[in-house]
Scaffold this motif. Structure first.
Motif, PDB file in Angstrom:
ATOM      1  N   UNK A  34       0.612  -1.044   0.136  1.00 37.73           N
ATOM      2  CA  UNK A  34      -0.159  -0.188  -0.033  1.00 37.73           C
ATOM      3  C   UNK A  34       1.183   1.104  -0.034  1.00 37.73           C
ATOM      4  N   UNK A  35       1.978   1.315   0.630  1.00 34.96           N
ATOM      5  CA  UNK A  35       2.913   2.217   0.472  1.00 34.96           C
ATOM      6  C   UNK A  35       3.128   2.748  -0.345  1.00 34.96           C
ATOM      7  N   UNK A  36       3.860   1.399  -1.022  1.00 36.01           N
ATOM      8  CA  UNK A  36       4.191   1.684  -2.839  1.00 36.01           C
ATOM      9  C   UNK A  36       3.000   2.334  -3.560  1.00 36.01           C
ATOM     10  N   UNK A  37       1.931   2.059  -3.633  1.00 38.11           N
ATOM     11  CA  UNK A  37       0.281   2.956  -4.392  1.00 38.11           C
ATOM     12  C   UNK A  37       0.665   3.915  -3.851  1.00 38.11           C
ATOM     13  N   UNK A  38       0.462   4.325  -2.655  1.00 38.72           N
ATOM     14  CA  UNK A  38       0.264   5.712  -2.349  1.00 38.72           C
ATOM     15  C   UNK A  38       1.308   6.603  -2.941  1.00 38.72           C
ATOM     16  N   UNK A  39       2.107   6.724  -2.874  1.00 37.15           N
ATOM     17  CA  UNK A  39       3.572   6.871  -3.119  1.00 37.15           C
ATOM     18  C   UNK A  39       3.428   7.198  -4.985  1.00 37.15           C
ATOM     19  N   UNK A  40       3.381   6.030  -5.747  1.00 36.61           N
ATOM     20  CA  UNK A  40       2.676   6.592  -6.985  1.00 36.61           C
ATOM     21  C   UNK A  40       1.824   7.437  -7.839  1.00 36.61           C
ATOM     22  N   UNK A  41      -0.012   6.981  -6.562  1.00 36.12           N
ATOM     23  CA  UNK A  41      -0.601   7.737  -7.117  1.00 36.12           C
ATOM     24  C   UNK A  41      -0.034   9.669  -6.831  1.00 36.12           C
ATOM     25  N   UNK A  42       0.956   9.427  -5.224  1.00 34.09           N
ATOM     26  CA  UNK A  42       1.468  11.145  -5.315  1.00 34.09           C
ATOM     27  C   UNK A  42       1.794  11.856  -6.369  1.00 34.09           C
ATOM     28  N   UNK A  43       3.131  10.578  -6.537  1.00 35.68           N
ATOM     29  CA  UNK A  43       3.271  10.747  -7.835  1.00 35.68           C
ATOM     30  C   UNK A  43       2.701  11.334  -9.225  1.00 35.68           C
ATOM     31  N   UNK A  44       1.755  10.376  -9.589  1.00 39.52           N
ATOM     32  CA  UNK A  44       0.893  10.767 -10.343  1.00 39.52           C
ATOM     33  C   UNK A  44       0.328  12.259 -10.421  1.00 39.52           C
ATOM     34  N   UNK A  45      -0.374  12.326  -9.249  1.00 41.58           N
ATOM     35  CA  UNK A  45      -0.550  13.867  -8.963  1.00 41.58           C
ATOM     36  C   UNK A  45       0.259  14.999  -9.021  1.00 41.58           C
ATOM     37  N   UNK A  46       1.418  14.581  -9.166  1.00 39.74           N
ATOM     38  CA  UNK A  46       2.884  16.047  -8.980  1.00 39.74           C
ATOM     39  C   UNK A  46       2.900  16.275 -10.678  1.00 39.74           C
ATOM     40  N   UNK A  47       2.750  14.850 -11.339  1.00 46.56           N
ATOM     41  CA  UNK A  47       2.759  14.718 -13.010  1.00 46.56           C
ATOM     42  C   UNK A  47       1.998  15.703 -13.578  1.00 46.56           C
ATOM     43  N   UNK A  48       0.676  16.423 -12.577  1.00 43.59           N
ATOM     44  CA  UNK A  48      -0.519  17.653 -13.296  1.00 43.59           C
ATOM     45  C   UNK A  48      -0.094  18.997 -12.449  1.00 43.59           C
ATOM     46  N   UNK A  49       0.949  18.502 -11.240  1.00 42.34           N
ATOM     47  CA  UNK A  49       0.990  19.422 -11.433  1.00 42.34           C
ATOM     48  C   UNK A  49       2.460  20.873 -11.474  1.00 42.34           C
ATOM     49  N   UNK A  50       2.951  19.768 -12.487  1.00 41.34           N
ATOM     50  CA  UNK A  50       3.779  20.427 -13.053  1.00 41.34           C
ATOM     51  C   UNK A  50       3.334  21.567 -14.323  1.00 41.34           C
ATOM     52  N   UNK A  51       2.279  21.552 -14.558  1.00 43.58           N
ATOM     53  CA  UNK A  51       0.781  22.732 -15.427  1.00 43.58           C
ATOM     54  C   UNK A  51       0.709  23.554 -14.565  1.00 43.58           C
TER      55      UNK A  51
END
Length: 520
Positions: A34-51
């Protein structure tokens, strides 16, 4: 009976140990913990934040940037619109690349490129160089959005867990905007706009490292596959869409800089050519391209078409009208500093985060249609607040509520319409579908910024000139013209949202349906 059993055993969602279909709300098998899942979703969230980080940080840096390079008006708009234009133009081919090469590979490459471009942009000593580097940043973060959306869409089945993942993904815009405001406000107050770029580079350098360890690996690629993919890419379509919107945006934003304005031949000529190329792009995608960058089956889905229109009108209102131009109001009319301006816009980001949380916990109960109607009521209210605002209106009675309402509308619309888009195509095309969706949103934003510049120029003859800030009242009433346009856009979005046929997502009833996100 035997055929049914055999079909179940071949289904990856069927657990052969307990002989039952896996719970769609369970953690995807691609994650080891679950820890990996949470971090992965956060990274994906930050992919949007690049804009949104560059957007928020540069909006609070406008005065500092204008003084540093001695630019104003439509020219200053390019510091924001160049990154939007390049990313919007490259999103389509970026979505195709994510589906072909793998989402993890594309994310790592683009995070690294974005980091490097941000770092180099901080050293630019002329405005044109900065605009070009900002455009390069846009090229790198463009594929990150379809890569993130495609990753979530492929890993999660329709479920409440998927709703939460998409809500976190969508909240990247709000989180990034808050971060951008703070980065811009603090950096410009203490140093200058350059430190904005340096901090962004450091932050996303760290994100790249985390992404390497937590994002699930892609399937192996061979050289033949890579070569075939590169040969099949729709380069003509990509060139046409980029050229079309570049010409349209340039002609609209340069009106105030030209001495004869609309009577200048190159202004209306480039506008006509841009519109013509846009039509050629559509024809190429329909009849010429063997592997078009825009999946044409999307446009056969009525829900997608209607939701795309609603999302475009909401987005052009939110970013193109109520995002950039209020910053000019605070910095050039109210003479607020960068940090003061950042704090004034902060309620928009906070409201966006809570809105995404609301969608995450309620999309399985409240239909998307109701959400869209409510959201567009909010942005219509925000547009009216800004348009009726007096020259000396109190912040807490006007802009504060305008920011909150517009963020609610934007994030509800983005969540619902993203879900509709992901449901309109097969898993293998989800990156491309997300690319189409986000391309249109980015490009209508550029059009909104450009139209705003035209409307201000119509009221304020000094807009874009060195005397601009000597006549703040003229600038104020020019900016109010943009807010009147926002009322028209948001009103149209509200009307069309009544015709969108989108139900709940992730409910027990929805999981038994073949087509998610349909009216139930």
């Amino acid at each position: 009976m035997a055929a049914n059993v055999e079909a179940q055993l071949k289904d990856p969602e069927y657990d052969t140990q307990v002989h039952q279909v896996r719970d769609p709300n369970a953690r995807p098998e691609a994650f080891k913990s679950t820890f990996q899942e949470v971090l992965c979703v956060i990274v994906v969230c930050l992919a949007v934040a690049t804009s949104s980080i560059p957007e928020g940080s540069f909006q609070t840096s406008l005065t500092n940037l204008a003084n540093s390079f001695e630019v104003n008006g439509g020219q200053l708009v390019w510091s924001v619109s160049s990154i939007v234009l390049s990313s919007g133009s490259f999103l389509l081919i970026g979505g195709k690349l994510t589906d072909c090469f793998g989402r993890r590979r594309v994310m790592l490459f683009c995070f690294s490129g974005f980091t490097l471009a941000s770092l180099v942009a901080g050293f630019m000593k002329n405005f044109i160089g900065l605009v070009i580097l900002r455009a390069v940043e846009g090229l790198f973060f463009a594929p990150l959005i379809p890569a993130g959306a495609g990753l979530i869409g492929s890993l999660y089945k329709e479920s409440r867990r998927r709703n939460v993942a998409f809500a976190v993904f969508s909240s990247g815009g709000a989180i990034g905007y808050i971060a951008g405001l703070l980065i811009g406000g603090v950096s410009v107050t203490a140093f200058s706009w350059r430190e904005v770029q340096f901090f962004t580079a450091i932050f996303f350098g760290a994100v790249t490292i985390v992404a390497y360890f937590v994002v699930p690996k892609d399937k192996p690629l061979d050289k033949i596959t890579v070569k075939q993919t590169l040969l099949k890419l729709d380069y003509l379509g990509s060139f046409l869409i980029l050229s079309a919107f570049a010409l349209i945006s340039f002609s609209l934003t340069q009106v105030d800089a030209a001495k004869r304005r609309w009577h200048t031949p190159y202004i209306y000529s480039l506008l006509i050519v841009g519109i013509f190329l846009l039509g050629v792009f559509i024809l190429v995608e329909l009849y010429v391209a063997h592997d078009p960058i825009m999946p044409m089956q999307l446009w056969k889905n009525n829900n997608f078409v209607l939701s795309m229109v609603v999302a475009s009108l909401t987005w052009v209102t939110f970013i193109g009208c109520l995002g950039y131009y209020p910053m000019l109001y605070f910095q050039d009319i109210k003479n607020w500093g960068a940090l003061h301006t950042a704090l004034a816009a902060m309620p928009m980001g906070v409201s966006g985060i809570f809105t995404n949380l609301f969608v995450a916990v309620s999309f399985h109960v409240i239909s998307g249609k109701i959400m869209l109607i409510g959201g567009n009521l909010c942005i219509l209210g925000a547009s009216i607040i800004w348009a009726t605002m007096g020259y000396h209106r109190n912040y807490w009675l006007g802009p504060f509520w305008g920011y909150i309402l517009s963020a609610v509308a934007c994030d509800i619309t983005y969540n619902v319409c993203t879900m509709v888009t992901m449901s309109a195509v097969d898993v293998k095309d989800q990156g491309s579908a997300a690319g189409v969706f986000n391309t249109i949103l980015q490009l209508v934003t550029v059009v909104g910024l450009s139209l705003g510049s035209v409307l201000i120029s119509a009221r304020d003859p000094y807009y874009g000139k060195s005397e601009q800030n000597l006549y703040p009242e003229l600038l104020f009433y020019g900016i109010r013209n943009v807010f009147y346009l926002a009322i028209g856009f948001s009103g149209a979005a509200l009307i069309i949202s009544f015709f969108v046929n989108v139900g709940t997502s992730g409910s027990a009833k929805a999981l038994n349906k073949e087509e998610p996100c349909q009216e139930r």
